[in-house]
Design an enzyme around this catalytic site. Structure first.
Site, PDB file in Angstrom:
ATOM      1  N   GLY A 280       5.313  -4.456 -32.782  1.00 36.67           N
ATOM      2  CA  GLY A 280       5.590  -5.619 -31.879  1.00 36.67           C
ATOM      3  C   GLY A 280       5.411  -6.814 -32.748  1.00 36.67           C
ATOM      4  O   GLY A 280       5.337  -6.681 -33.824  1.00 36.67           O
ATOM      5  N   ILE A 282       2.681  -8.947 -32.933  1.00 33.61           N
ATOM      6  CA  ILE A 282       1.709  -9.009 -33.521  1.00 33.61           C
ATOM      7  C   ILE A 282       1.781  -8.026 -35.022  1.00 33.61           C
ATOM      8  O   ILE A 282       1.379  -8.443 -36.047  1.00 33.61           O
ATOM      9  CB  ILE A 282       0.472  -8.578 -32.758  1.00 33.61           C
ATOM     10  CG1 ILE A 282      -0.065  -9.451 -31.681  1.00 33.61           C
ATOM     11  CG2 ILE A 282      -1.170  -8.465 -33.880  1.00 33.61           C
ATOM     12  CD1 ILE A 282      -1.255  -9.163 -30.950  1.00 33.61           C
ATOM     13  N   ASP A 408      -1.222 -15.294 -19.342  1.00 29.30           N
ATOM     14  CA  ASP A 408      -1.423 -13.783 -19.690  1.00 29.30           C
ATOM     15  C   ASP A 408      -1.949 -12.865 -18.486  1.00 29.30           C
ATOM     16  O   ASP A 408      -1.687 -11.811 -18.458  1.00 29.30           O
ATOM     17  CB  ASP A 408      -2.339 -13.639 -20.857  1.00 29.30           C
ATOM     18  CG  ASP A 408      -1.572 -13.968 -22.244  1.00 29.30           C
ATOM     19  OD1 ASP A 408      -0.347 -14.601 -22.273  1.00 29.30           O
ATOM     20  OD2 ASP A 408      -1.856 -13.644 -23.239  1.00 29.30           O
ATOM     21  N   HIS A 540      24.182 -33.235 -41.775  1.00 26.33           N
ATOM     22  CA  HIS A 540      24.464 -32.490 -42.996  1.00 26.33           C
ATOM     23  C   HIS A 540      23.721 -32.840 -44.273  1.00 26.33           C
ATOM     24  O   HIS A 540      23.416 -34.141 -44.283  1.00 26.33           O
ATOM     25  CB  HIS A 540      25.899 -32.597 -43.353  1.00 26.33           C
ATOM     26  CG  HIS A 540      26.305 -31.935 -44.656  1.00 26.33           C
ATOM     27  ND1 HIS A 540      26.512 -30.675 -44.726  1.00 26.33           N
ATOM     28  CD2 HIS A 540      26.443 -32.517 -45.606  1.00 26.33           C
ATOM     29  CE1 HIS A 540      26.595 -30.322 -46.179  1.00 26.33           C
ATOM     30  NE2 HIS A 540      26.482 -31.577 -46.808  1.00 26.33           N
TER      31      HIS A 540
HETATM   32  P1  FAD Z   1      -5.873 -16.933 -22.985  1.00 23.17           P
HETATM   33  O1  FAD Z   1      -5.346 -17.660 -24.194  1.00 23.17           O
HETATM   34  O2  FAD Z   1      -6.108 -15.613 -23.147  1.00 23.17           O
HETATM   35  O3  FAD Z   1      -7.204 -17.684 -22.295  1.00 23.17           O
HETATM   36  C1  FAD Z   1      -7.852 -17.070 -21.256  1.00 23.17           C
HETATM   37  C2  FAD Z   1      -9.178 -17.770 -21.207  1.00 23.17           C
HETATM   38  O4  FAD Z   1      -9.818 -17.314 -20.048  1.00 23.17           O
HETATM   39  C3  FAD Z   1     -10.066 -17.037 -22.516  1.00 23.17           C
HETATM   40  O5  FAD Z   1     -10.478 -18.088 -22.995  1.00 23.17           O
HETATM   41  C4  FAD Z   1     -11.149 -16.618 -21.835  1.00 23.17           C
HETATM   42  O6  FAD Z   1     -12.480 -16.643 -22.239  1.00 23.17           O
HETATM   43  C5  FAD Z   1     -11.101 -17.052 -20.454  1.00 23.17           C
HETATM   44  N1  FAD Z   1     -11.759 -16.060 -19.266  1.00 23.17           N
HETATM   45  C6  FAD Z   1     -11.205 -15.020 -18.981  1.00 23.17           C
HETATM   46  N2  FAD Z   1     -12.038 -14.659 -17.665  1.00 23.17           N
HETATM   47  C7  FAD Z   1     -12.733 -15.555 -17.359  1.00 23.17           C
HETATM   48  C8  FAD Z   1     -13.920 -15.655 -16.466  1.00 23.17           C
HETATM   49  N3  FAD Z   1     -13.927 -14.472 -15.470  1.00 23.17           N
HETATM   50  N4  FAD Z   1     -14.504 -16.871 -16.370  1.00 23.17           N
HETATM   51  C9  FAD Z   1     -14.454 -17.762 -17.242  1.00 23.17           C
HETATM   52  N5  FAD Z   1     -13.402 -17.677 -18.252  1.00 23.17           N
HETATM   53  C10 FAD Z   1     -12.910 -16.705 -18.334  1.00 23.17           C
HETATM   54  N6  FAD Z   1       1.707 -16.919 -28.148  1.00 23.17           N
HETATM   55  C11 FAD Z   1       2.872 -17.711 -28.573  1.00 23.17           C
HETATM   56  O7  FAD Z   1       3.491 -18.237 -27.697  1.00 23.17           O
HETATM   57  N7  FAD Z   1       3.073 -17.786 -29.895  1.00 23.17           N
HETATM   58  C12 FAD Z   1       2.408 -17.196 -30.857  1.00 23.17           C
HETATM   59  O8  FAD Z   1       2.639 -17.383 -32.086  1.00 23.17           O
HETATM   60  C13 FAD Z   1       1.603 -16.393 -30.503  1.00 23.17           C
HETATM   61  N8  FAD Z   1       0.784 -15.806 -31.440  1.00 23.17           N
HETATM   62  C14 FAD Z   1      -0.225 -14.736 -31.272  1.00 23.17           C
HETATM   63  C15 FAD Z   1      -0.912 -14.138 -32.026  1.00 23.17           C
HETATM   64  C16 FAD Z   1      -2.018 -13.266 -31.656  1.00 23.17           C
HETATM   65  C17 FAD Z   1      -2.862 -12.603 -32.797  1.00 23.17           C
HETATM   66  C18 FAD Z   1      -2.305 -12.909 -30.456  1.00 23.17           C
HETATM   67  C19 FAD Z   1      -3.323 -12.000 -29.681  1.00 23.17           C
HETATM   68  C20 FAD Z   1      -1.525 -13.572 -29.529  1.00 23.17           C
HETATM   69  C21 FAD Z   1      -0.694 -14.378 -29.655  1.00 23.17           C
HETATM   70  N9  FAD Z   1      -0.011 -15.106 -28.744  1.00 23.17           N
HETATM   71  C22 FAD Z   1       0.981 -16.068 -29.083  1.00 23.17           C
HETATM   72  C23 FAD Z   1      -0.077 -15.161 -27.396  1.00 23.17           C
HETATM   73  C24 FAD Z   1      -1.204 -16.173 -26.699  1.00 23.17           C
HETATM   74  O9  FAD Z   1      -2.053 -16.332 -27.509  1.00 23.17           O
HETATM   75  C25 FAD Z   1      -1.223 -15.994 -25.259  1.00 23.17           C
HETATM   76  O10 FAD Z   1       0.022 -15.781 -24.684  1.00 23.17           O
HETATM   77  C26 FAD Z   1      -1.922 -17.166 -24.594  1.00 23.17           C
HETATM   78  O11 FAD Z   1      -3.035 -17.585 -25.300  1.00 23.17           O
HETATM   79  C27 FAD Z   1      -1.912 -16.847 -23.032  1.00 23.17           C
HETATM   80  O12 FAD Z   1      -2.795 -17.924 -22.746  1.00 23.17           O
HETATM   81  P2  FAD Z   1      -3.672 -17.975 -21.167  1.00 23.17           P
HETATM   82  O13 FAD Z   1      -4.335 -19.224 -21.024  1.00 23.17           O
HETATM   83  O14 FAD Z   1      -2.879 -17.229 -20.327  1.00 23.17           O
HETATM   84  O15 FAD Z   1      -4.781 -16.850 -21.889  1.00 23.17           O
HETATM   85  P1  NAI Z   2       3.865  -6.058 -28.160  1.00 25.68           P
HETATM   86  O1  NAI Z   2       4.273  -5.845 -26.760  1.00 25.68           O
HETATM   87  O2  NAI Z   2       4.740  -7.027 -28.550  1.00 25.68           O
HETATM   88  O3  NAI Z   2       4.293  -4.790 -29.165  1.00 25.68           O
HETATM   89  C1  NAI Z   2       3.417  -3.459 -28.917  1.00 25.68           C
HETATM   90  C2  NAI Z   2       4.354  -2.574 -29.689  1.00 25.68           C
HETATM   91  O4  NAI Z   2       3.650  -1.477 -29.695  1.00 25.68           O
HETATM   92  C3  NAI Z   2       5.620  -1.981 -28.832  1.00 25.68           C
HETATM   93  O5  NAI Z   2       6.637  -2.240 -29.563  1.00 25.68           O
HETATM   94  C4  NAI Z   2       5.339  -0.592 -28.435  1.00 25.68           C
HETATM   95  O6  NAI Z   2       6.485  -0.054 -28.397  1.00 25.68           O
HETATM   96  C5  NAI Z   2       4.450  -0.442 -29.467  1.00 25.68           C
HETATM   97  N1  NAI Z   2       3.472   0.714 -29.107  1.00 25.68           N
HETATM   98  C6  NAI Z   2       2.880   1.089 -28.083  1.00 25.68           C
HETATM   99  N2  NAI Z   2       2.135   2.235 -28.227  1.00 25.68           N
HETATM  100  C7  NAI Z   2       2.260   2.703 -29.511  1.00 25.68           C
HETATM  101  C8  NAI Z   2       1.795   3.801 -29.942  1.00 25.68           C
HETATM  102  N3  NAI Z   2       0.915   4.534 -29.315  1.00 25.68           N
HETATM  103  N4  NAI Z   2       2.133   4.021 -31.075  1.00 25.68           N
HETATM  104  C9  NAI Z   2       3.074   3.403 -31.840  1.00 25.68           C
HETATM  105  N5  NAI Z   2       3.618   2.210 -31.247  1.00 25.68           N
HETATM  106  C10 NAI Z   2       3.166   1.863 -29.912  1.00 25.68           C
HETATM  107  O7  NAI Z   2       2.337  -6.183 -28.246  1.00 25.68           O
HETATM  108  P2  NAI Z   2       1.498  -7.053 -29.454  1.00 25.68           P
HETATM  109  O8  NAI Z   2       2.204  -6.878 -30.741  1.00 25.68           O
HETATM  110  O9  NAI Z   2       0.159  -6.148 -29.362  1.00 25.68           O
HETATM  111  O10 NAI Z   2       1.429  -8.368 -29.149  1.00 25.68           O
HETATM  112  C11 NAI Z   2       0.798  -8.709 -27.614  1.00 25.68           C
HETATM  113  C12 NAI Z   2       1.370  -9.928 -27.118  1.00 25.68           C
HETATM  114  O11 NAI Z   2       1.146 -10.945 -27.876  1.00 25.68           O
HETATM  115  C13 NAI Z   2       3.070  -9.649 -26.960  1.00 25.68           C
HETATM  116  O12 NAI Z   2       3.265  -9.346 -25.879  1.00 25.68           O
HETATM  117  C14 NAI Z   2       3.200 -11.336 -27.448  1.00 25.68           C
HETATM  118  O13 NAI Z   2       3.814 -11.880 -26.378  1.00 25.68           O
HETATM  119  C15 NAI Z   2       2.008 -12.171 -27.775  1.00 25.68           C
HETATM  120  N6  NAI Z   2       2.312 -12.424 -29.242  1.00 25.68           N
HETATM  121  C16 NAI Z   2       3.335 -13.457 -29.530  1.00 25.68           C
HETATM  122  C17 NAI Z   2       3.311 -13.901 -30.704  1.00 25.68           C
HETATM  123  C18 NAI Z   2       4.508 -14.787 -30.877  1.00 25.68           C
HETATM  124  O14 NAI Z   2       4.932 -15.496 -29.938  1.00 25.68           O
HETATM  125  N7  NAI Z   2       5.132 -15.066 -32.048  1.00 25.68           N
HETATM  126  C19 NAI Z   2       2.869 -13.304 -31.974  1.00 25.68           C
HETATM  127  C20 NAI Z   2       1.809 -12.193 -31.655  1.00 25.68           C
HETATM  128  C21 NAI Z   2       1.526 -11.853 -30.239  1.00 25.68           C
END
Ligand code: FAD
Ligand code: NAI
Length: 564
Positions: A280, A282, A408, A540
């Site tokens: 996916g 990540i 999320d 361009h």
């Molecule tokens: P979060 O960012 O998860 O924030 C939730 C916060 O709530 C956390 O700080 C947590 O500590 C706090 N919290 C939870 N429960 C409680 C509680 N009970 N009391 C007090 N605080 C609490 N998205 C993109 O759009 N572009 C990207 O390039 C992208 N790259 C990513 C790369 C990775 C490796 C990962 C893991 C995610 C990536 N995402 C990306 C996804 C993105 O990070 C999330 O969609 C986004 O952070 C969601 O925002 P949120 O505010 O809903 O939740």
């Molecule tokens: P994802 O849902 O994007 O991908 C997970 C992948 O793992 C899927 O393709 C699924 O088919 C596969 N999978 C599930 N179980 C498996 C198994 N047992 N064996 C092999 N493959 C398996 O989730 P991911 O990559 O963990 O990212 C989580 C979220 O973070 C995404 O939903 C995305 O929205 C967000 N994210 C966004 C980024 C961006 O916008 N550039 C970058 C990174 C994360």
């Protein structure tokens, strides 16, 4: 007719003032220019003079009360006169209500929560944000931003290696991993402290602690120092986010070499080999980064294609490019188990009906994320959810009045910009406006090399929905700027409605795809037709010209490629 005495606006940025002292009392006779009341703001103290003559028949805002600019402080009229149809004395309620602020709690300080808090404060709410960990949430601390720092270093390394083709002879002496990590921390810290500054600037109270519902309008907060407090609010907006999901694959939990995305962002050294479970977003972004750093990368994906939600044709092209760079990719492959093999890890993968073993120094488990809602006590107060994924309508309202949820923690589209957009909608509804969330313009971006972005319907989705459509494609080989930037690798693809020629979807694999997609999202938002894109002059030499050319291709009018 009674005259209203209102909170004046003493400066451009003044939003409210505090009634510090009444100089006149109810029943006093006042003349124009008499000082009625003293007010203070965070910057100054001032006096409010009477603009009318008569009796101060009612004081609405008591000493110590905060009143928004133009909020009613008192009424001047004739003794015994009625205000708005009632007699003077009992008529305080509407003005007092107007003067009182709506109290808003935001649970979580990620890109969903902090944006929600700012919007709520802009609309006059008295906002408290509760964060159990760090402001900025997943996105700034362990998500979007740190991954992009690693990808940026990896991309720079790749570019340096290709400099000779541009006539620049440089020698790569190696990668200083500690500096890559330091850069990651510096960028993250700067952004997190920026969010902290925004909280202060917007007068948002930040509590470091864990929030849990004690009742429908009260949160039990366990603060960082261990103390506990119950706080009651008019509105509560949940933005609790998500955490990595751990699959039930035997051996994963126990094996220290198996890490989630957070672990993979902070390896002590660059691993020699990395097996990625999950193709996916990540998995693919980190596979791209580490392969550029020299790691031998293998990706195991359970589905038939990588990045299942992206356009299939372009995903297939991306896969070929990744494989050409030496990344081993297996789709339709299932990890059976993981076991220790000396210092390394053995991953047993079922692929093509056989089980094959792969050895790797590190294993990245990236199979999706789950909502972080366990601590919230949702069920006890009746907030509808599906195994922790909170249910909301398009106003971001939960089934419980005055409780909203965004981002999320809904367990649907997990993207930072979606969380922020939903947060603005929730804040607006909580503060009395009427807003709805519409995800039609939401772009999906994958920061691969080249970048990959899409908005609207994919070709597969349009077929599945039975929509009549046509496709316009333009290979970036025929675009001058792309040719300069990356050798012309990639393609732009339009999905256009057959009947009305509206833009249904755009998919881009190529340099700066994640920036180019903005124009396409706007087109979908404005319900633009292919003619609107064509009628817009694109500069361009830019890659944006290729966006227009792909639109032209849908009409069989492309200039720089033959039309089929
Ligand atoms: P979060 O960012 O998860 O924030 C939730 C916060 O709530 C956390 O700080 C947590 O500590 C706090 N919290 C939870 N429960 C409680 C509680 N009970 N009391 C007090 N605080 C609490 N998205 C993109 O759009 N572009 C990207 O390039 C992208 N790259 C990513 C790369 C990775 C490796 C990962 C893991 C995610 C990536 N995402 C990306 C996804 C993105 O990070 C999330 O969609 C986004 O952070 C969601 O925002 P949120 O505010 O809903 O939740
Ligand atoms: P994802 O849902 O994007 O991908 C997970 C992948 O793992 C899927 O393709 C699924 O088919 C596969 N999978 C599930 N179980 C498996 C198994 N047992 N064996 C092999 N493959 C398996 O989730 P991911 O990559 O963990 O990212 C989580 C979220 O973070 C995404 O939903 C995305 O929205 C967000 N994210 C966004 C980024 C961006 O916008 N550039 C970058 C990174 C994360």
């Amino acid at each position: 007719m009674a005259v209203e005495v209102k909170m004046p606006q003493l400066g451009l940025t003044m939003e409210e003032g505090t009634v510090s002292k009444w100089v006149k009392g109810e029943g006093d006779t006042v003349k124009v220019g008499d000082i009625l009341v003293e007010i203070t703001t965070d910057k100054l103290t001032s006096e409010v003079a009477s603009e009318a003559e008569g009796t101060l028949i009612k004081i609405v805002a008591k000493e110590g009360e905060d009143v928004p600019v133009k909020g009613i402080l008192a009424y001047i009229g004739q003794a015994g006169e009625a205000i708005g149809g009632a007699t003077a004395a009992p008529v305080a309620a509407p003005a007092a209500k107007k003067a009182g602020k709506t109290t808003v709690a935001v649970i979580g300080g990620g890109p969903g929560g902090y944006v929600t808090a700012i919007r709520a404060a802009q609309l006059g709410g008295e906002v408290t944000l509760i964060e159990k960990n760090k402001l900025g949430g997943t996105c700034l601390n362990v998500g979007c931003i740190p991954t992009k720092v690693l990808l940026h270093s990896a991309e720079a390394l790749a570019e340096v290696k290709e400099m000779a083709q541009l006539g620049i002879n440089v020698e790569v002496k190696g990668i200083d991993w500690s500096k890559v990590q330091a850069k990651k921390s510096a960028v993250t810290n700067q952004l997190v402290s920026g969010v902290s500054g925004l909280m202060k600037a917007n007068k948002i109270k930040v509590i470091e602690g864990v929030a849990s519902f004690a009742s429908k309008d009260t949160l039990a907060v366990t603060k960082k120092d261990g103390s506990k407090e119950n706080l009651t609010f008019d509105k509560i907006i949940i933005a609790a986010g998500s955490v990595p999901a751990v699959p039930p694959i035997p051996g994963v939990k126990e094996n220290a070499n198996c890490v989630d995305s957070t672990g993979a962002l902070s390896f002590e050294t660059i691993p020699k080999s990395l097996l990625v479970i999950g193709g996916g977003v990540i998995g693919i972004e980190l596979a791209t980064a580490y392969s550029r750093f020299g790691t031998e990368v293998t990706v195991v994906e359970a589905m038939t294609k990588l990045l299942p939600m992206m356009d299939g044709e372009l995903t297939a092209q991306l896969r070929k490019m990744m494989e050409a760079r030496g990344i081993k990719i297996m789709t339709d492959a299932k990890v059976q188990s993981v076991e220790a093999a000396g210092a390394a890890t053995k991953v047993n993968v079922e692929v093509g009906g056989k089980v094959e073993a792969f050895l790797a120094e590190k294993v990245l488990v990236a199979v999706g994320r789950r909502t972080d809602t366990e601590a919230l006590n949702l069920d006890a107060v009746g907030i509808a959810n599906d195994r922790g994924r909170i249910s909301v309508n398009d106003k971001m309202e939960t089934n419980v009045a005055n409780v909203y949820a965004i981002g999320d923690c809904l367990g649907k589209v997990m993207l930072a910009h979606v969380a922020s957009a939903q947060g603005e909608v929730a804040a607006e509804n909580a503060l009395g406006e009427a807003a709805v969330y519409n995800g039609a313009t939401n772009p999906s971006c994958v920061y691969t090399d080249p970048e990959f972005a899409g908005v609207g319907l994919t070709e597969e989705k349009a077929k599945e929905m039975g929509i009549s459509f046509k496709v316009g494609k333009f290979p970036l080989m025929a675009n001058g700027k792309a040719l300069i930037m990356n050798g012309g690798v990639g393609m732009i693809k339009f999905i256009i409605g057959e009947e009305y020629k509206e833009v249904l979807g755009v998919h881009i694999l190529g340099p700066r795809a994640t920036d180019l997609i903005g124009e396409c999202a706007l087109a979908i938002g404005l319900e633009a037709t292919v003619e609107d894109i064509i009628a817009t002059i694109h500069a361009h030499p830019t890659v944006t010209e290729a966006v227009r050319e792909a639109a032209l291709a849908a009409e069989k009018r492309a200039i720089h490629i033959p039309n089929k």
